[in-house]
Design a protein around this motif. Structure first.
Motif, PDB file in Angstrom:
ATOM      1  N   GLU A 412      24.473 -30.807  30.471  1.00 40.76           N
ATOM      2  CA  GLU A 412      23.056 -30.473  30.013  1.00 40.76           C
ATOM      3  C   GLU A 412      22.528 -31.725  30.553  1.00 40.76           C
ATOM      4  OE1 GLU A 412      25.879 -30.751  29.768  1.00 40.76           O
ATOM      5  OE2 GLU A 412      26.281 -29.977  27.383  1.00 40.76           O
ATOM      6  N   GLU A 413      23.077 -33.079  31.772  1.00 41.84           N
ATOM      7  CA  GLU A 413      21.970 -33.652  32.635  1.00 41.84           C
ATOM      8  C   GLU A 413      21.355 -32.329  33.526  1.00 41.84           C
ATOM      9  OE1 GLU A 413      21.192 -37.686  33.924  1.00 41.84           O
ATOM     10  OE2 GLU A 413      22.157 -36.557  32.168  1.00 41.84           O
ATOM     11  N   ALA A 414      22.195 -31.706  34.300  1.00 40.28           N
ATOM     12  CA  ALA A 414      21.003 -30.354  35.359  1.00 40.28           C
ATOM     13  C   ALA A 414      19.797 -30.225  34.333  1.00 40.28           C
ATOM     14  CB  ALA A 414      22.253 -30.175  35.548  1.00 40.28           C
ATOM     15  N   LEU A 415      20.507 -29.745  32.577  1.00 34.97           N
ATOM     16  CA  LEU A 415      19.237 -28.877  32.266  1.00 34.97           C
ATOM     17  C   LEU A 415      18.270 -29.878  32.477  1.00 34.97           C
ATOM     18  CD1 LEU A 415      18.636 -26.214  30.751  1.00 34.97           C
ATOM     19  CD2 LEU A 415      19.591 -27.155  28.840  1.00 34.97           C
ATOM     20  N   LYS A 416      17.869 -30.936  31.332  1.00 33.94           N
ATOM     21  CA  LYS A 416      17.202 -31.994  31.870  1.00 33.94           C
ATOM     22  C   LYS A 416      15.846 -32.102  32.968  1.00 33.94           C
ATOM     23  CE  LYS A 416      18.112 -36.796  31.539  1.00 33.94           C
ATOM     24  NZ  LYS A 416      18.377 -37.874  30.775  1.00 33.94           N
ATOM     25  N   PHE A 417      16.902 -32.031  33.413  1.00 37.58           N
ATOM     26  CA  PHE A 417      16.171 -32.551  35.371  1.00 37.58           C
ATOM     27  C   PHE A 417      15.104 -31.150  35.339  1.00 37.58           C
ATOM     28  CE2 PHE A 417      18.213 -36.568  35.372  1.00 37.58           C
ATOM     29  CZ  PHE A 417      17.480 -37.330  36.639  1.00 37.58           C
ATOM     30  N   ALA A 418      16.138 -30.119  35.089  1.00 40.16           N
ATOM     31  CA  ALA A 418      14.784 -28.789  35.168  1.00 40.16           C
ATOM     32  C   ALA A 418      14.186 -28.365  34.697  1.00 40.16           C
ATOM     33  CB  ALA A 418      16.871 -27.737  35.003  1.00 40.16           C
ATOM     34  N   GLU A 419      14.667 -29.183  32.868  1.00 40.61           N
ATOM     35  CA  GLU A 419      13.005 -28.477  32.143  1.00 40.61           C
ATOM     36  C   GLU A 419      11.986 -29.836  32.701  1.00 40.61           C
ATOM     37  OE1 GLU A 419      15.792 -27.358  28.603  1.00 40.61           O
ATOM     38  OE2 GLU A 419      14.926 -29.316  28.909  1.00 40.61           O
ATOM     39  N   ILE A 420      12.287 -31.114  33.256  1.00 37.94           N
ATOM     40  CA  ILE A 420      11.096 -31.808  34.046  1.00 37.94           C
ATOM     41  C   ILE A 420      10.637 -31.219  34.516  1.00 37.94           C
ATOM     42  CG2 ILE A 420      10.707 -34.582  34.717  1.00 37.94           C
ATOM     43  CD1 ILE A 420      13.179 -35.613  33.319  1.00 37.94           C
ATOM     44  N   GLY A 456      23.421 -32.010  43.158  1.00 38.64           N
ATOM     45  CA  GLY A 456      23.930 -33.185  44.002  1.00 38.64           C
ATOM     46  C   GLY A 456      22.516 -34.162  43.899  1.00 38.64           C
ATOM     47  N   LEU A 457      21.275 -33.355  44.105  1.00 40.14           N
ATOM     48  CA  LEU A 457      20.036 -34.210  44.238  1.00 40.14           C
ATOM     49  C   LEU A 457      19.737 -35.168  43.077  1.00 40.14           C
ATOM     50  CD1 LEU A 457      17.608 -31.654  44.658  1.00 40.14           C
ATOM     51  CD2 LEU A 457      18.183 -33.442  46.306  1.00 40.14           C
ATOM     52  N   ILE A 458      20.475 -34.599  41.794  1.00 42.58           N
ATOM     53  CA  ILE A 458      19.962 -35.869  41.059  1.00 42.58           C
ATOM     54  C   ILE A 458      21.431 -37.420  41.231  1.00 42.58           C
ATOM     55  CG2 ILE A 458      21.542 -36.601  38.432  1.00 42.58           C
ATOM     56  CD1 ILE A 458      20.573 -33.867  37.215  1.00 42.58           C
ATOM     57  N   TYR A 588      22.571 -48.113  38.131  1.00 39.83           N
ATOM     58  CA  TYR A 588      21.516 -46.566  38.461  1.00 39.83           C
ATOM     59  C   TYR A 588      22.209 -45.345  38.533  1.00 39.83           C
ATOM     60  CZ  TYR A 588      17.795 -50.160  40.037  1.00 39.83           C
ATOM     61  OH  TYR A 588      16.844 -50.713  40.023  1.00 39.83           O
ATOM     62  N   HIS A 589      23.456 -45.195  38.551  1.00 42.46           N
ATOM     63  CA  HIS A 589      24.339 -43.865  37.786  1.00 42.46           C
ATOM     64  C   HIS A 589      24.051 -43.888  36.519  1.00 42.46           C
ATOM     65  CE1 HIS A 589      25.132 -43.794  42.607  1.00 42.46           C
ATOM     66  NE2 HIS A 589      25.390 -45.152  42.507  1.00 42.46           N
ATOM     67  N   GLN A 590      22.862 -42.789  36.007  1.00 45.54           N
ATOM     68  CA  GLN A 590      22.976 -42.867  34.903  1.00 45.54           C
ATOM     69  C   GLN A 590      23.559 -41.374  34.600  1.00 45.54           C
ATOM     70  OE1 GLN A 590      21.088 -44.317  32.426  1.00 45.54           O
ATOM     71  NE2 GLN A 590      20.906 -46.183  33.533  1.00 45.54           N
ATOM     72  N   SER A 591      23.807 -41.041  35.290  1.00 48.12           N
ATOM     73  CA  SER A 591      24.389 -39.093  35.173  1.00 48.12           C
ATOM     74  C   SER A 591      25.891 -39.341  34.699  1.00 48.12           C
ATOM     75  CB  SER A 591      24.413 -38.312  35.750  1.00 48.12           C
ATOM     76  OG  SER A 591      25.249 -38.537  37.361  1.00 48.12           O
ATOM     77  N   ASP A 594      27.567 -43.049  29.569  1.00 49.12           N
ATOM     78  CA  ASP A 594      28.008 -42.619  28.451  1.00 49.12           C
ATOM     79  C   ASP A 594      28.163 -41.391  27.942  1.00 49.12           C
ATOM     80  OD1 ASP A 594      26.578 -44.945  27.604  1.00 49.12           O
ATOM     81  OD2 ASP A 594      24.644 -43.699  27.953  1.00 49.12           O
ATOM     82  N   GLY A 595      30.121 -41.427  29.086  1.00 48.14           N
ATOM     83  CA  GLY A 595      30.611 -40.025  28.681  1.00 48.14           C
ATOM     84  C   GLY A 595      30.666 -39.308  29.448  1.00 48.14           C
ATOM     85  N   VAL A 596      31.303 -40.243  30.488  1.00 51.62           N
ATOM     86  CA  VAL A 596      30.992 -39.282  32.318  1.00 51.62           C
ATOM     87  C   VAL A 596      32.166 -38.182  32.240  1.00 51.62           C
ATOM     88  CG1 VAL A 596      32.791 -40.905  32.600  1.00 51.62           C
ATOM     89  CG2 VAL A 596      31.515 -39.754  34.579  1.00 51.62           C
TER      90      VAL A 596
END
Length: 640
Positions: A412-420, A456-458, A588-591, A594-596
């Motif tokens: 979900e986190e990766a998809l968010k960045f990809a869509e941005i 990895g970039l995230i 700063y490590h937002q990913s 909240d549910g790591v």
């Protein structure tokens, strides 16, 4: 409890065994799990060969999980290099998730073929693993048939076990009956939490399983239980020293007359003979044991060290220690000063100061420092305050992130960045490919190379945010991306020469006076241990170099566990302001908030864990009679 056969004598000679009145199951402690696993594999191989000579099948009960992996690796090696044949072997696995497809990479069917069956000459028809696809209507009869098939071979010749934090063996959870047979069972919440990393979240862990029963296991002629790591220490103490109870199913093994627990030092840490040996036998009172005993006594009596009396020592099995030291007064002052000297606000050494009673050297006022971080957040989680101090006090600090940490970024986190990214660059084909992959990805799909790169970039950008916040230049941040980690799955490769060379090259380039590394080996998927082992291998290679004579290695913990007070060799206090700075750096490590995905058995977020542990360490020091601080980060020196 007696050692009555050659097999147990072999373990005892190789490991550490001392029968005590507290222990009700034969157990042998090894320094490392690798040596122990090889011995277990050798016992299995000997049994296979004996049965082959007798023209009989060798019936093995097998376990899954991380504990037996090295055993299976050694069996595979013996098959390939020494001609060990499994043609006469029949295996029955302990358990399987339910429901579970055989092709699912989380299935125990997949696990066993991946680690053992695909690499040996066992006959496919001799492999028995509970079938997670049996219909609910047929499940009851299926379990009866599985049980009867084991009995048709005369029972199990050998049963290999691990142990869960609930005390389960197989999936026999608390409440399991002594005479239980193969059956379906509902998994304990703790068991599901422990399995969550492999399933990328507890919500994906099945709630049920098929398992052999306690009665089935107890029918085995020989049982070996493996226990590795500090997270198994508490349950192993209950199992080995406690009363037999259905609440800890593994305690039933106290009634088996041919069982050995094979455990490592970390897993044995809570046993009486290890934790408090003075309650068991006469001790050789080395300095480290004296400190351990005095700290224990202070905590037990709830008295500061300087207030302990001769009576306190005599009433708690330490009269021998007083005989050596003279009086409680003299011993108390000696141990108090030892702890006092661990405290420093100058982790890089205090310039122009007498360092004879300080943890670090003042002779090198400006030090080159490498902080090795297994994942891209362990540095700030475990030693963010010390990191801040080192930069603030003018040392040349380098951060080295050993792995990309990509597996811990959710889809979900990766998809968010990809869509941005797609919104900024609508014509970017690679971004669209990532989006398409993530939208159709199933549980069995391994991330594509492009998705792994994005994840990895995230993690990389989050790390740079944290290091910049703490005042570090970008050129002092190193992303090593060690190859062992880059598999796209939870299962990692073994250490390779390439991993060691990457570590060596960085150390050779910087020639550090200090190295900080993660000594917290309780992470739920083993990356910390592999990263630490890689560092140790690199240190062996580099040790002959002259510059290494000035290099000191400090091990930190904090993400899952902390050093005990008596183990700490450098304690770095933090002010309330530094506690907040550390918290902000972790944010700063937002990913990972909240549910790591990889929290282990602790539901708290990492920043909360870190603050709680740092406060607890400070409180322990204060309770021992030392100064009161808001928080303390702790380190233990490693000598190479």
């Amino acid at each position: 409890m007696k050692i009555t056969d050659n097999k147990n004598i072999a373990y005892t000679k190789a490991g550490m065994f001392e029968e005590t009145r507290f222990e009700k199951i034969h157990n042998v402690i090894f320094k490392e799990s690798k040596e122990a696993s090889i011995l277990v594999a050798q016992e299995i191989a000997t049994l296979i060969r004996e049965k082959e000579q007798q023209n009989q099948p060798c019936v093995l009960g097998l376990a899954t999980g991380s504990s037996p992996i090295k055993v299976y690796e050694e069996l595979v090696r013996m098959h390939k290099e020494e001609g060990l044949s499994f043609a006469n072997v029949v295996t029955f696995n302990l358990d399987e998730y339910y429901p579970m497809d055989k092709g699912n990479i989380q299935s125990y069917f997949y696990f066993m073929h991946e680690h053992l069956f695909n690499h040996i000459d066992i006959l496919p028809e001799n492999v028995n693993i509970p079938n997670g696809t049996v219909s609910s209507e047929d499940l009851y009869q299926y379990c009866i048939d599985y049980e009867m098939k084991i009995k048709s071979y005369g029972g199990l010749d050998f049963q290999l076990l691990g142990i869960g934090r609930t005390g389960h063996i197989g999936f026999n959870e608390p409440g399991s009956h002594y005479n239980s047979g193969t059956r379906s069972i509902t998994l304990d919440h703790i068991t599901r939490v422990d399995a969550a990393p492999a399933f990328l979240g507890i919500e994906n862990v099945p709630r049920k399983a098929i398992t052999m029963g306690i009665g089935t296991v107890m029918g085995a002629k020989r049982i070996i239980l493996l226990g590795w790591g500090g997270n198994k220490a508490e349950i192993l103490k209950k199992t080995i020293e406690g009363e037999i109870t259905s609440e800890v199913p593994a305690t039933y093994l106290q009634n088996h007359d041919n069982t050995t627990f094979v455990i490592d030092e970390a897993a044995a840490a809570e046993l009486t003979r290890v934790k408090t040996p003075w309650l068991v036998t006469n001790c050789v009172w080395e300095e480290s044991l004296k400190l351990k005993a005095v700290v224990w006594l202070s905590e037990r009596t709830e008295k500061p060290i300087l207030k302990l009396t001769d009576k306190d020592y005599n009433n708690n099995g330490m009269s021998g220690l007083l005989t050596e030291e003279g009086t409680a007064y003299d011993l108390n002052i000696k141990m108090f000063n030892k702890l006092q000297h661990t405290i420093t606000g100058w982790p890089g050494g205090k310039p122009n100061a007498d360092d004879s009673n300080r943890p670090e050297r003042a002779s090198i006022p400006k030090k080159r420092v490498i902080i090795f971080s297994p994942h891209p957040d362990d540095d700030v989680i475990s030693m963010g305050g010390t990191f801040d101090r080192l930069v603030e006090q003018g040392h040349e600090v380098h951060i080295a992130y050993q792995t990309s940490g990509n597996i811990a970024v959710s889809d979900e986190e990766a998809l968010k960045f990809a869509e941005i990214t797609q919104a900024l660059c609508p014509d970017c084909e690679e971004t669209q490919s990532i989006i398409n992959f993530l939208k159709i990805k199933t549980d069995n799909d391994i991330d594509s190379v492009e998705v792994r790169q994005l994840k990895g970039l995230i993690r990389r950008s989050e790390s740079l945010g944290a290091t910049r916040y703490l005042g570090l230049k970008d050129e002092n941040v190193h992303f090593l991306d060690l190859p062992f980690y880059e598999t796209g799955t939870i299962k990692k490769n073994n250490i390779s020469q390439a991993d060691i060379e990457i570590m060596c090259n960085l150390i050779e380039t910087i020639k550090p006076h200090q190295i900080y590394a993660a000594g917290d080996l309780a992470d739920p998927h083993g990356t910390h241990k592999v990263c630490l082992d890689t560092l140790f291998e690199a240190l062996k290679v580099l040790k002959p170099n002259t510059y290494m004579n000035d290099c000191w290695v400090w091990l930190y913990r904090g993400a899952w566990h902390e050093w005990e007070s008596y183990q700490i060799e450098m304690a770095v206090p933090m002010s309330p302001d530094q506690v907040l700075r550390k918290r902000h750096a972790i944010f700063y490590h937002q990913s990972q908030k909240d549910g790591v995905m990889f929290q282990g058995g602790d539901s708290r977020e990492f920043w909360v864990r870190a603050e709680d542990r740092n406060r607890l360490t400070a409180k322990k020091y204060n309770d021992l009679g030392l100064a009161e601080y808001a928080a303390i980060e702790a380190f233990k020196r490693y000598y190479f």
